[in-house]
Structure formats: structure tokens, C-alpha cells
Design a protein around this motif. Structure first.
Motif, PDB file in Angstrom:
ATOM      1  N   UNK A 139       0.844  -1.199   0.000  1.00  0.00           N
ATOM      2  CA  UNK A 139       0.000   0.000   0.000  1.00  0.00           C
ATOM      3  C   UNK A 139       0.876   1.244   0.000  1.00  0.00           C
ATOM      4  N   UNK A 140       0.485   2.219  -0.791  1.00  0.00           N
ATOM      5  CA  UNK A 140       1.131   3.525  -0.801  1.00  0.00           C
ATOM      6  C   UNK A 140       0.037   4.577  -0.638  1.00  0.00           C
ATOM      7  N   UNK A 141       0.241   5.467   0.317  1.00  0.00           N
ATOM      8  CA  UNK A 141      -0.779   6.451   0.668  1.00  0.00           C
ATOM      9  C   UNK A 141      -0.178   7.845   0.604  1.00  0.00           C
ATOM     10  N   UNK A 142      -0.913   8.767   0.011  1.00  0.00           N
ATOM     11  CA  UNK A 142      -0.575  10.187   0.069  1.00  0.00           C
ATOM     12  C   UNK A 142      -1.601  10.840   0.982  1.00  0.00           C
ATOM     13  N   UNK A 143      -1.160  11.249   2.156  1.00  0.00           N
ATOM     14  CA  UNK A 143      -2.059  11.819   3.160  1.00  0.00           C
ATOM     15  C   UNK A 143      -1.988  13.346   3.101  1.00  0.00           C
ATOM     16  N   UNK A 144      -3.133  13.972   2.906  1.00  0.00           N
ATOM     17  CA  UNK A 144      -3.209  15.429   2.778  1.00  0.00           C
ATOM     18  C   UNK A 144      -4.480  15.917   3.459  1.00  0.00           C
ATOM     19  N   UNK A 145      -4.554  17.212   3.659  1.00  0.00           N
ATOM     20  CA  UNK A 145      -5.795  17.798   4.156  1.00  0.00           C
ATOM     21  C   UNK A 145      -6.770  18.092   3.024  1.00  0.00           C
ATOM     22  N   UNK A 146      -6.228  18.370   1.850  1.00  0.00           N
ATOM     23  CA  UNK A 146      -7.067  18.729   0.707  1.00  0.00           C
ATOM     24  C   UNK A 146      -6.502  18.046  -0.533  1.00  0.00           C
ATOM     25  N   UNK A 147      -7.261  17.145  -1.122  1.00  0.00           N
ATOM     26  CA  UNK A 147      -6.784  16.353  -2.252  1.00  0.00           C
ATOM     27  C   UNK A 147      -7.119  16.971  -3.607  1.00  0.00           C
ATOM     28  N   UNK A 148      -7.614  18.187  -3.621  1.00  0.00           N
ATOM     29  CA  UNK A 148      -8.036  18.810  -4.879  1.00  0.00           C
ATOM     30  C   UNK A 148      -6.902  18.821  -5.901  1.00  0.00           C
ATOM     31  N   UNK A 149      -7.181  18.297  -7.081  1.00  0.00           N
ATOM     32  CA  UNK A 149      -6.231  18.330  -8.179  1.00  0.00           C
ATOM     33  C   UNK A 149      -5.218  17.203  -8.213  1.00  0.00           C
ATOM     34  N   UNK A 150      -5.080  16.436  -7.147  1.00  0.00           N
ATOM     35  CA  UNK A 150      -4.063  15.386  -7.115  1.00  0.00           C
ATOM     36  C   UNK A 150      -4.407  14.209  -8.015  1.00  0.00           C
ATOM     37  N   UNK A 151      -5.696  13.982  -8.269  1.00  0.00           N
ATOM     38  CA  UNK A 151      -6.092  12.843  -9.109  1.00  0.00           C
ATOM     39  C   UNK A 151      -5.537  12.979 -10.520  1.00  0.00           C
ATOM     40  N   UNK A 152      -5.371  14.201 -11.008  1.00  0.00           N
ATOM     41  CA  UNK A 152      -4.815  14.401 -12.355  1.00  0.00           C
ATOM     42  C   UNK A 152      -3.377  13.910 -12.415  1.00  0.00           C
ATOM     43  N   UNK A 153      -2.596  14.223 -11.388  1.00  0.00           N
ATOM     44  CA  UNK A 153      -1.202  13.793 -11.359  1.00  0.00           C
ATOM     45  C   UNK A 153      -1.098  12.273 -11.227  1.00  0.00           C
ATOM     46  N   UNK A 154      -1.940  11.679 -10.409  1.00  0.00           N
ATOM     47  CA  UNK A 154      -1.893  10.232 -10.205  1.00  0.00           C
ATOM     48  C   UNK A 154      -2.302   9.488 -11.467  1.00  0.00           C
ATOM     49  N   UNK A 155      -3.257  10.025 -12.204  1.00  0.00           N
ATOM     50  CA  UNK A 155      -3.744   9.359 -13.414  1.00  0.00           C
ATOM     51  C   UNK A 155      -2.674   9.280 -14.496  1.00  0.00           C
ATOM     52  N   UNK A 156      -1.693  10.183 -14.431  1.00  0.00           N
ATOM     53  CA  UNK A 156      -0.652  10.204 -15.467  1.00  0.00           C
ATOM     54  C   UNK A 156       0.433   9.165 -15.229  1.00  0.00           C
ATOM     55  N   UNK A 157       0.410   8.528 -14.073  1.00  0.00           N
ATOM     56  CA  UNK A 157       1.489   7.637 -13.687  1.00  0.00           C
ATOM     57  C   UNK A 157       1.065   6.173 -13.741  1.00  0.00           C
ATOM     58  N   UNK A 158       2.068   5.292 -13.778  1.00  0.00           N
ATOM     59  CA  UNK A 158       1.809   3.845 -13.766  1.00  0.00           C
ATOM     60  C   UNK A 158       2.828   3.182 -12.842  1.00  0.00           C
ATOM     61  N   UNK A 159       2.785   3.554 -11.574  1.00  0.00           N
ATOM     62  CA  UNK A 159       3.732   3.015 -10.605  1.00  0.00           C
ATOM     63  C   UNK A 159       3.366   1.592 -10.216  1.00  0.00           C
ATOM     64  N   UNK A 160       4.384   0.841  -9.796  1.00  0.00           N
ATOM     65  CA  UNK A 160       4.169  -0.564  -9.448  1.00  0.00           C
ATOM     66  C   UNK A 160       3.191  -0.715  -8.283  1.00  0.00           C
ATOM     67  N   UNK A 161       3.289   0.178  -7.307  1.00  0.00           N
ATOM     68  CA  UNK A 161       2.366   0.166  -6.171  1.00  0.00           C
ATOM     69  C   UNK A 161       1.429   1.365  -6.326  1.00  0.00           C
ATOM     70  N   UNK A 162       0.159   1.127  -6.610  1.00  0.00           N
ATOM     71  CA  UNK A 162      -0.776   2.246  -6.807  1.00  0.00           C
ATOM     72  C   UNK A 162      -0.886   3.108  -5.547  1.00  0.00           C
ATOM     73  N   UNK A 163      -1.065   4.401  -5.754  1.00  0.00           N
ATOM     74  CA  UNK A 163      -1.159   5.353  -4.656  1.00  0.00           C
ATOM     75  C   UNK A 163      -2.618   5.737  -4.443  1.00  0.00           C
ATOM     76  N   UNK A 164      -3.051   5.687  -3.200  1.00  0.00           N
ATOM     77  CA  UNK A 164      -4.382   6.206  -2.876  1.00  0.00           C
ATOM     78  C   UNK A 164      -4.213   7.453  -2.026  1.00  0.00           C
ATOM     79  N   UNK A 165      -5.077   8.409  -2.279  1.00  0.00           N
ATOM     80  CA  UNK A 165      -5.035   9.672  -1.545  1.00  0.00           C
ATOM     81  C   UNK A 165      -6.037   9.617  -0.405  1.00  0.00           C
TER      82      UNK A 165
END
Length: 424
Positions: A139-165
Motif C-alpha cells: 500500500x502507498x498512501x498520500x495523506x493530505x488535508x485537501x486532495x483537490x487536483x491530485x487525481x490528475x497527477x496520479x492518473x498520469x502515472x503507472x507506478x508498481x504500487x498504486x497510490x491512494x489519496x
């Protein structure tokens, strides 16, 4: 040097374009914020790849060895060696391991993590991807107070361990490591006494992970080319208060407080003290103190999350500290006595002094006793930080303290709070 002006609420979200003018021996061309410095806008994934190249591949052992040789220390406040954390999680027998990029930034005066997430999100995600593979995380987690706009950056990537915000409650102690683990496990975001590494969880600040991504690309010697032997690399520092352009600047570790404030345009008016280390830090007169853990600790403060708030001479230091003390008391998790009872009483005593009430002399005596009672007794560092802040105010503003206790408060007494996130 140019920079985005801070909004009137003093919550800047963008860094200054550092590296735009001649630098001294302790400043450096930007590393983490190079994209912003060159182009003046954030890097999307394509721009990130053009600037930094693809994510390097290395064995887990090689990465840990490189991080250790680089001397990378955590940028989330404690300054713990990153390689030690990596080895500890790799050694846990747990089948399921988790890595967390902590970008919550619970310190209201700090904006470095928000600036990095805005300007160089893919350096953070690179570091998270490298660490996930290195410790064998599922599991890989990006912990933030406000996730606005981060989904665009994550969608562009293909990392071995998917990141959830994961969005974490916006409270002062919610992003503390043990509170974060508890929240990710489905509980409240409150501190515990369990070390994250014991549960197979690695938590690194987003700035730490961005540095790690650059170390993987350029090597330990490149990283150590700036900074100090004990604290190599650069620091993202939030400069605020009475400076020309409040915001985030990048300096070599070991740069002085004065250097960081100068990169923010310098003071806008005479300054009597600088609050270093955030709301759990301390007031300092000496602006030539280097930005390192040891130097600031020796000066009675802490590097913490590097934050420098310049207090103008016209302000009352005791009043401004009282505002901060009440804020910290209100951010308590309410789990232990020093926070539940001690911090509100400390804030009340300091308020009586700042407002120069008839009870001020008695409040001063109570306050000195209470500061000793709350120190080193909490489940987290909140009471220690609050006590350090108040002690430093009593020392730094000693002349004002004597006048307040005599019923002669300074002109700034009772003024509204100057710093972000704090209500009167």
C-alpha cells in the motif's frame, strides 16, 4: 527575485522563485523548486520527465545505502535519519507493509508541503514509488488535508504500487505520525504510543520523499554538495510575518535565519524577534543563527518544520504569544492531563499577563510552575512545544513582561493575532 504575493490571510500557496539573484555561501540554486524557479509554473508529468528524466531503477538495498550515504534526515520536524526508518520497516516480519507520504502540514504557519505538492508533485510521487518498492509495501498512501487536483497527477502515472489519496482532518495533531497511523487504520486521528515502524508502516514527509527521488537520480555526493555534514541538502522554509513577500524559499541547510528572510524580500518594518520552528518553536533575537537542528536547539528553539515569522517592533510579543498559546490549547487531542488541563491554564495565565490584569503578578507565578508540570508528560510533543514557546516569550520579551506586571502594558497589548490560523 520575484514571487507570488501572499493573500491577505497570509496563507501563501506558492514559493518564491529562488535562485533569481546572486546567492551567498549558504544559499543555493533551487533543487526541489527548480521547475518553479525556471518556468514560474508547476510541472505536470510531461514537464517533470523532461526536467528530471524517468524514475530510476535500483535494488532496494542500493537505494537504502544511497540514502544512508547521503545523510538524508526527515523534513517533517523531528529530523530522524531516513535510512534508519527504511531499514526498520524492511526488517519487520509483517506481511503487509504500508508507506505514507505525509503532506498534511498541520502547522498553520508552514506552507512548504503545500508548495511542493503544487509545484513538484511528481518528485514526491517518485520518492513514494521508490520507497514502496524498497520496503516491499503493498500500500502507498498520500495523506493530505485537501486532495483537490491530485487525481490528475496520479492518473498520469503507472507506478508498481498504486497510490491512494487520503484526506486527513485539518487539526494540529492529526498529522502526527502515530495519529496518522491510527486514522489510516480506521480510528480517530489522535496520537498513540505505538511507533509506526512497529506496525510495518513507513511515514515520510513529502519533502523528504522528494529529496529521496533526487538522491536516487544524482547520488549521495551530489546531495551532500550543499548543506552541512550533519544536515546535508536544502530546506524549504516558510517565511512570514513582517517580510516583503511571505512565502516559501529554498536554502541550503545551514543558511542563517537572516538569509531566509532576505530571500523573502527582507523585513517591511523594524523587527524585534523571529518565531522559529512554528507555533511549538521559540522566539529568537539572533537572526544569524544557522538553520540546523543543533544550532537552533542550542539557541533554545527547534528547527522543526522550518518556519520563520518576523514579529514587528510595534507588536506586543506577550499578546501574540498568548494568542498562539490559546490556539495550541484548543488543538489538544484531549487524551492526557497536560493537554486537557495544563495548556488551557497556561494560556489563561499568559493572557492575564498580556492584558495586564490585576491578577497578572499571581498569574506569572502560576505560569512558571505550570510550564514545568506540562513538559515531557504528554503522549505527543504538543505540550512540550507550547511550553517552549511560552518560556521563550517570557525571556525574549522580559522588559515588556516587567512593565505588564506593573500595570503598564505596551501599546500592542490586546491587538488581534498577526499569524495565520489563530483567532483572537
Amino acid at each position: 527575485m520575484t514571487g507570488a504575493p501572499a493573500p491577505t490571510s497570509q496563507h501563501p500557496t506558492r514559493p518564491h522563485r529562488t535562485g533569481q539573484r546572486p546567492t551567498g555561501p549558504h544559499t543555493t540554486a533551487p533543487r526541489l523548486l527548480v521547475g518553479w524557479a525556471v518556468d514560474g509554473h508547476p510541472d505536470d508529468y510531461a514537464a517533470h520527465l523532461r526536467r528530471h528524466g524517468p524514475l530510476p531503477s535500483s535494488s532496494p538495498c542500493a537505494l537504502v545505502t544511497a540514502v544512508e550515504a547521503a545523510g538524508l534526515r526527515g523534513r517533517g520536524g523531528a529530523g530522524f535519519p531516513t535510512s534508519t526508518k527504511l531499514r526498520a520497516v524492511r526488517a519487520t516480519p509483517r506481511r503487509r507493509r504500508t508507506v505514507v507520504a505525509n503532506g498534511c502540514e498541520g502547522e498553520p504557519a508552514s506552507h512548504k508541503d503545500a508548495a511542493l505538492l503544487t509545484c513538484a508533485p511528481h518528485l514526491i510521487l517518485d520518492g513514494l514509488a521508490l520507497v514502496a518498492v524498497a520496503v516491499g509495501a503493498r500500500d502507498a498512501v498520500l495523506a493530505v488535508h485537501d486532495a483537490t487536483g491530485l487525481d490528475i497527477h496520479l492518473a498520469a502515472r503507472h507506478d508498481r504500487v498504486p497510490v491512494r489519496v487520503v484526506e486527513v482532518p485539518d487539526r494540529y495533531v492529526a498529522s502526527q505520525e502515530t495519529a496518522l497511523v491510527r486514522y489510516l487504520d480506521g480510528g480517530p486521528a489522535l496520537p498513540t504510543t505505538t511507533r509506526p515502524t512497529d506496525t510495518g508502516t513507513l511515514i515520510d514527509n513529502v519533502e523528504t520523499l522528494a529529496h529521496l527521488a533526487l538522491i536516487a537520480r544524482h547520488g549521495p555526493d551530489w546531495f551532500r554538495a550543499v548543506g552541512t555534514p550533519d544536515l546535508p541538502g536544502t530546506l524549504l522554509v516558510t517565511a512570514g510575518g513582517a517580510v516583503t513577500t511571505p512565502g516559501v524559499v529554498e536554502v541550503a541547510a545551514g543558511a542563517t535565519i537572516r538569509t531566509a528572510l532576505d530571500l523573502a524580500g527582507g523585513p517591511t518594518e523594524p523587527v524585534q524577534a523571529v518565531l522559529s520552528g512554528g507555533y511549538g518553536g521559540a522566539w529568537l533575537h539572533e537572526v544569524d543563527t544557522p538553520l540546523t537542528h543543533d544550532a537552533l536547539w542550542g539557541a533554545g528553539s527547534t528547527l522543526g518544520v522550518p518556519t520563520l515569522l518576523a514579529l514587528p517592533t510595534r507588536a506586543c510579543g506577550l499578546t501574540q504569544t498568548a494568542h498562539l498559546a490559546r490556539y495550541l490549547a484548543g488543538q489538544s487531542a484531549g487524551q492526557c492531563g497536560p493537554c486537557r488541563f495544563g495548556l488551557p491554564d497556561v494560556a489563561a495565565d499568559l493572557t492575564a499577563i498580556a492584558w495586564s490584569t490585576p491578577d497578572a503578578p499571581a498569574a506569572h507565578e502560576r505560569l512558571r510552575r505550570r510550564l514545568d508540570l506540562v513538559t515531557r508528560r504528554g503522549a505527543c510533543a504538543l505540550p512540550d512545544g507550547a511550553a517552549r514557546l511560552v518560556r521563550s516569550a517570557l525571556q525574549t520579551f522580559a522588559h515588556d513582561l516587567r512593565e505588564h506586571l506593573k500595570g503598564r502594558p505596551c501599546p500592542g497589548a490586546g491587538a488581534p493575532a498577526l499569524f495565520p490560523g489563530v483567532q483572537r
